[in-house]
Design a protein around this motif. Structure first.
Motif, PDB file in Angstrom:
ATOM      1  N   ARG A 221       0.824  -1.205   0.000  1.00 45.27           N
ATOM      2  CA  ARG A 221       0.000   0.000   0.000  1.00 45.27           C
ATOM      3  C   ARG A 221       0.861   1.259   0.000  1.00 45.27           C
ATOM      4  O   ARG A 221       0.579   2.211  -0.735  1.00 45.27           O
ATOM      5  CB  ARG A 221      -0.930  -0.006   1.220  1.00 45.27           C
ATOM      6  CG  ARG A 221      -1.901   1.176   1.242  1.00 45.27           C
ATOM      7  CD  ARG A 221      -2.914   1.042   2.355  1.00 45.27           C
ATOM      8  NE  ARG A 221      -2.309   1.116   3.675  1.00 45.27           N
ATOM      9  CZ  ARG A 221      -2.255   0.112   4.533  1.00 45.27           C
ATOM     10  NH1 ARG A 221      -2.765  -1.075   4.208  1.00 45.27           N
ATOM     11  NH2 ARG A 221      -1.690   0.260   5.714  1.00 45.27           N
TER      12      ARG A 221
ATOM     13  N   THR B  85      -8.664   5.004  -3.831  1.00 48.36           N
ATOM     14  CA  THR B  85      -9.291   3.987  -2.979  1.00 48.36           C
ATOM     15  C   THR B  85     -10.614   3.523  -3.570  1.00 48.36           C
ATOM     16  O   THR B  85     -10.922   2.322  -3.576  1.00 48.36           O
ATOM     17  CB  THR B  85      -9.511   4.544  -1.559  1.00 48.36           C
ATOM     18  OG1 THR B  85      -8.261   4.971  -1.020  1.00 48.36           O
ATOM     19  CG2 THR B  85     -10.115   3.486  -0.653  1.00 48.36           C
TER      20      THR B  85
ATOM     21  N   ASN C 265       0.892   3.860  -3.152  1.00 45.93           N
ATOM     22  CA  ASN C 265       0.512   5.263  -2.956  1.00 45.93           C
ATOM     23  C   ASN C 265       1.638   6.206  -3.368  1.00 45.93           C
ATOM     24  O   ASN C 265       1.401   7.241  -3.999  1.00 45.93           O
ATOM     25  CB  ASN C 265       0.124   5.508  -1.504  1.00 45.93           C
ATOM     26  CG  ASN C 265      -1.187   4.837  -1.121  1.00 45.93           C
ATOM     27  OD1 ASN C 265      -1.976   4.470  -1.988  1.00 45.93           O
ATOM     28  ND2 ASN C 265      -1.412   4.648   0.161  1.00 45.93           N
TER      29      ASN C 265
END
Length: 219
Positions: A149, A175, A153
């Motif tokens: 994650r 998301t 990102n």
């Protein structure tokens, strides 16, 4: 754990770069590890995580169990390497989809959707569900999920400068895309969603993302 990948440099390029060129043995070892990891993914897709065994993986890879244990000391290290490779596949697909001058929303959404139709997503979904009731698998998966994650990102921020004026909206858009598309893939996989609903749902997602950033060009 080191990722199972071979070097793209030739011995001459490696020498010019001031590094030692990979030996034939190290290249062969990396190729064997990659073969075992891909065999693990195929076994998980075919039989599910609970029914995947190390002898089964060795057979799928065309190797003896002893040869497999030479590269992975047990099933846990092999599963960890498989999860790392599944994450790498997703990151590579994301980079390919975003590596264009014109970040067309429809193209990005549909490229990610196509990625979710591949066996790698089925394998990861199997592992994620199994981790809910398997403490050992959860201990392997959860920290790798956090790492993925964070890398995803960070990569997204660099690839989409047009969103930098509104980072919160960008985070929500990313998301929303991930949750909605992966949820659709799971529902389609389990028969909970009519395939005819895929196209209208993709259009709704595209429109929602564009509405969150008026600067985006409509296809």
């Amino acid at each position: 754990m080191a990722r199972a990948a071979t070097s793209n440099r030739t011995p001459r390029q490696a020498k010019a770069a001031g590094t030692n060129p990979p030996t034939l043995q190290s290249l062969k070892s990396a190729q064997t590890r990659a073969k075992l990891i891909e065999a693990t993914i195929r076994c998980i897709v075919k039989a599910g995580y609970a029914n995947t065994t190390t002898p089964q993986v060795a057979a799928e890879a065309g190797l003896s169990r002893g040869a497999m244990l030479h590269h992975f000391e047990n099933g846990s290290t092999l599963i960890k390497a498989a999860i790392v490779e599944l994450h790498e596949k997703r990151l590579r697909a994301f980079r390919r989809a975003a590596d264009t001058e014109n970040h067309d929303t429809a193209t990005l959404v549909r490229t990610y959707w196509k990625q979710l139709q591949k066996p790698a997503f089925v394998a990861f979904h199997e592992l994620a569900l199994a981790a809910r009731t398997d403490p050992e698998l959860a201990r392997i998966l959860q920290p790798l999920q956090v790492e993925f994650r964070e890398r995803f990102n960070a990569q997204a921020v660099l690839l989409f400068p047009e969103w930098q004026g509104d980072r919160r909206s960008f985070d929500v858009a990313m998301t929303l895309s991930q949750v909605m598309l992966e949820g659709m893939a799971i529902h389609l996989l389990t028969g909970a969603m009519d395939e005819q609903m895929v196209e209208p749902m993709l259009v709704v997602l595209e429109e929602k993302i564009r509405a969150m950033n008026p600067a985006l060009k409509k296809a």
